[in-house]
Design an enzyme around this catalytic site. Sequence first.
Site, PDB file in Angstrom:
ATOM      1  N   CYS A 137       1.011  -1.357   0.032  1.00  0.00           N
ATOM      2  CA  CYS A 137      -0.069   0.057  -0.034  1.00  0.00           C
ATOM      3  C   CYS A 137       0.921   1.254   0.073  1.00  0.00           C
ATOM      4  O   CYS A 137       1.813   1.397   0.766  1.00  0.00           O
ATOM      5  CB  CYS A 137      -0.924   0.150   1.252  1.00  0.00           C
ATOM      6  SG  CYS A 137      -2.052  -1.057   1.387  1.00  0.00           S
TER       7      CYS A 137
ATOM      8  N   TYR B 210     -14.604 -20.391  25.766  1.00  0.00           N
ATOM      9  CA  TYR B 210     -14.555 -19.072  24.875  1.00  0.00           C
ATOM     10  C   TYR B 210     -15.100 -19.274  23.638  1.00  0.00           C
ATOM     11  O   TYR B 210     -14.375 -19.016  22.750  1.00  0.00           O
ATOM     12  CB  TYR B 210     -12.887 -18.633  24.823  1.00  0.00           C
ATOM     13  CG  TYR B 210     -12.165 -18.600  26.282  1.00  0.00           C
ATOM     14  CD1 TYR B 210     -12.346 -17.552  27.238  1.00  0.00           C
ATOM     15  CD2 TYR B 210     -11.529 -19.488  26.817  1.00  0.00           C
ATOM     16  CE1 TYR B 210     -11.545 -17.419  28.334  1.00  0.00           C
ATOM     17  CE2 TYR B 210     -10.958 -19.717  27.870  1.00  0.00           C
ATOM     18  CZ  TYR B 210     -11.046 -18.606  28.904  1.00  0.00           C
ATOM     19  OH  TYR B 210     -10.386 -18.367  29.979  1.00  0.00           O
TER      20      TYR B 210
ATOM     21  N   CYS C 221      -0.482   4.432   7.744  1.00  0.00           N
ATOM     22  CA  CYS C 221      -1.820   3.720   8.270  1.00  0.00           C
ATOM     23  C   CYS C 221      -1.549   2.661   9.445  1.00  0.00           C
ATOM     24  O   CYS C 221      -0.440   2.134   9.394  1.00  0.00           O
ATOM     25  CB  CYS C 221      -2.454   2.928   6.951  1.00  0.00           C
ATOM     26  SG  CYS C 221      -3.726   1.695   7.270  1.00  0.00           S
TER      27      CYS C 221
ATOM     28  N   CYS D 133      -1.240  -2.160   9.121  1.00  0.00           N
ATOM     29  CA  CYS D 133      -0.410  -3.034   9.290  1.00  0.00           C
ATOM     30  C   CYS D 133       0.957  -2.424   9.898  1.00  0.00           C
ATOM     31  O   CYS D 133       1.249  -1.302   9.771  1.00  0.00           O
ATOM     32  CB  CYS D 133      -0.201  -3.340   7.811  1.00  0.00           C
ATOM     33  SG  CYS D 133      -1.617  -3.941   6.745  1.00  0.00           S
TER      34      CYS D 133
ATOM     35  N   CYS E 237      -4.342 -16.425  20.568  1.00  0.00           N
ATOM     36  CA  CYS E 237      -3.935 -15.100  19.750  1.00  0.00           C
ATOM     37  C   CYS E 237      -2.777 -14.347  20.248  1.00  0.00           C
ATOM     38  O   CYS E 237      -2.492 -13.435  19.960  1.00  0.00           O
ATOM     39  CB  CYS E 237      -5.080 -14.486  19.436  1.00  0.00           C
ATOM     40  SG  CYS E 237      -5.823 -13.723  21.072  1.00  0.00           S
TER      41      CYS E 237
ATOM     42  N   CYS F 186      -7.960  -0.709   0.715  1.00  0.00           N
ATOM     43  CA  CYS F 186      -7.075  -1.261   1.541  1.00  0.00           C
ATOM     44  C   CYS F 186      -6.618  -2.750   0.924  1.00  0.00           C
ATOM     45  O   CYS F 186      -7.341  -3.434   0.605  1.00  0.00           O
ATOM     46  CB  CYS F 186      -7.528  -1.611   2.808  1.00  0.00           C
ATOM     47  SG  CYS F 186      -6.928  -2.721   3.920  1.00  0.00           S
TER      48      CYS F 186
HETATM   49  N1  SAH Z   1     -13.515 -19.500  19.376  1.00  0.00           N
HETATM   50  C1  SAH Z   1     -14.282 -18.402  19.017  1.00  0.00           C
HETATM   51  C2  SAH Z   1     -14.028 -16.854  19.826  1.00  0.00           C
HETATM   52  C3  SAH Z   1     -12.597 -16.767  20.240  1.00  0.00           C
HETATM   53  S1  SAH Z   1     -12.340 -14.985  20.890  1.00  0.00           S
HETATM   54  C4  SAH Z   1     -14.131 -18.138  17.519  1.00  0.00           C
HETATM   55  O1  SAH Z   1     -13.287 -18.721  17.037  1.00  0.00           O
HETATM   56  O2  SAH Z   1     -14.972 -17.630  16.668  1.00  0.00           O
HETATM   57  C5  SAH Z   1     -12.557 -15.194  22.566  1.00  0.00           C
HETATM   58  C6  SAH Z   1     -13.859 -15.294  23.121  1.00  0.00           C
HETATM   59  O3  SAH Z   1     -13.767 -15.227  24.265  1.00  0.00           O
HETATM   60  C7  SAH Z   1     -14.653 -13.955  22.705  1.00  0.00           C
HETATM   61  O4  SAH Z   1     -15.948 -14.185  22.115  1.00  0.00           O
HETATM   62  C8  SAH Z   1     -14.887 -13.323  24.138  1.00  0.00           C
HETATM   63  O5  SAH Z   1     -16.203 -12.721  24.224  1.00  0.00           O
HETATM   64  C9  SAH Z   1     -14.817 -14.416  25.048  1.00  0.00           C
HETATM   65  N2  SAH Z   1     -14.481 -14.271  26.486  1.00  0.00           N
HETATM   66  C10 SAH Z   1     -13.740 -13.092  26.949  1.00  0.00           C
HETATM   67  N3  SAH Z   1     -13.406 -13.468  28.293  1.00  0.00           N
HETATM   68  C11 SAH Z   1     -14.138 -14.472  28.687  1.00  0.00           C
HETATM   69  C12 SAH Z   1     -14.508 -15.280  29.777  1.00  0.00           C
HETATM   70  N4  SAH Z   1     -13.879 -14.904  30.883  1.00  0.00           N
HETATM   71  N5  SAH Z   1     -15.090 -16.432  29.631  1.00  0.00           N
HETATM   72  C13 SAH Z   1     -15.574 -16.761  28.623  1.00  0.00           C
HETATM   73  N6  SAH Z   1     -15.605 -16.245  27.315  1.00  0.00           N
HETATM   74  C14 SAH Z   1     -14.756 -15.048  27.255  1.00  0.00           C
END
Ligand code: SAH
Length: 499
Positions: free
Chosen positions: A76, A333, A82, A85, A433, A168
């Site tokens: 870009c 999660y 920006c 990235c 992540c 982008c």
């Molecule tokens: N596995 C999912 C999302 C992962 S992102 C996918 O792949 O789409 C992490 C997620 O954890 C988010 O949705 C966030 O809202 C949730 N989260 C954050 N803290 C949390 C907690 N203490 N207990 C349960 N979920 C939680």
Amino acid sequence: MERPVYKKNDRLEVAITDMGMDGEGIGKVDGFTVFVKDALIGDIVSVKLMKVKKNYAYGKLQEIIRPAASRVEPLCFCASSCGGCQIQSMAYDAQLLFKEQKVKNDLRRIGEFGEDTLGRVFLPIIGMDEPKRYRNKAQYPIGSDREGNLIAGFYAGRTHSIIPNTDCLLGADCNGKILKCILEFAGRYHIPAYDEETRKGLLRHVLIRQGFSTGEVMICLVINGNTIPNAEELTKSLCTLALPTDHPESCFTEWKITSISVSPNTANTNVIMGHTFRVLYGNSYITDKIGDVSFEISPLSFFQVNPIQTEKLYSKALAYAGLTGEETVWDLYCGIGTISLFLAKKAKKVYGVEIVPQAIENAKRNAEINGIGNAEFMVGKAEEVLPEVYREGNTEKIHPDVIVVDPPRKGCDEQCLQTIVSMKPQRVVYVSCDPATLARDLKYLCANGYDLCHVQPVDMFPHTVHVESVCLLVNQNAKAKQHVNVGIDAEEYYRIKNS
Ligand code: SAH
């Protein structure tokens, strides 16, 4: 030796030997550390010191005296201003190596894993074949330039000044045409952009999302008000656009706009979307698929932004889960249930836990549209729901075969890890992540009865510093480990381990 004392505005020549969390170059001059934005490992640069502390300083890049071998022309024109990235000027191979090293270093430093273990468990990062136009979601802020013309673009790093750029190169190839059409329409009817300072003006943001497997396109205009004047004409103009594609992952030749909406947001906030949205044309959602699971995506719902790499990541998670159809699985999660539903087709039962109630609503709906009846979703904190379930003592729930976790950057709460260990699942699949919190949590699990078998980094966000990893841990007391179907890679691991 007396350390030289540096001060603001001094010029220094710095050899960049490392890169930090945000992709900034790091170099040392006589033991004094200098952080330089836009400098890469291997560069020799001249910098002007901006902020000077006792042992370190932030330097502004003045000149690249000798470029790193990995330095390339960024995709870009606005790559350095920006905020999206951070490492576009690094060749993609070098980016991948950088991310691999980042995960490895955290595992060494924070996780205290030795070279032996790393040599055995660490797999080469999975990159993209075509590392551009991978994002299925873009949110362009709208503003005005000095002459009062409407512009769309991206915020410059850490500011709210807009750099005009309607194409982008991480986003889909139809975004530019759609934005141009919206800006022309707004110009024609003198519809003003929102001004954050005066809080006046109507157009705040344009959200564009695509279903990469369906070709469906959603447009949502975020407005400081309730309605858009002449909205019918806008939808007509948008729907007559020809949007041919040569998108790397497309199995169609043209994008089709199937959903146009507005989302009122009159609040003085950095949050982009309003709480609700109203359909102007078409459906309230678009559909996309990950593997053979379909998802309905509304303007407000969360969905992984790089579906191509997500499928690769989840396929690894599935292989590591080693499902035969008989297993009970917890997906902590779970968000909108992406992993849960991906695994449910191969498991006896999946329980998903997520803190955001709306995401659980989406997860239930997604289970329904896919005819998946063996997934159950719960709202709550993983670190609270799991211990409660454990205390209740329902045998099937408290003896899962597999627990999958995919926490946000701060990783898992220790209470959550403790309960996982007490439940003694045969396998734990950790999707992360953030390599630093991953390393911390892996250390805990390995000190409490688990063997680390695989660490597989996946590049979900090329040209940025982010890196995801999926890891397999196996219970040290798992019966006849070598016979456990833990995916091809794990079988290979045991073959080596047992030979
Ligand atoms: N596995 C999912 C999302 C992962 S992102 C996918 O792949 O789409 C992490 C997620 O954890 C988010 O949705 C966030 O809202 C949730 N989260 C954050 N803290 C949390 C907690 N203490 N207990 C349960 N979920 C939680």
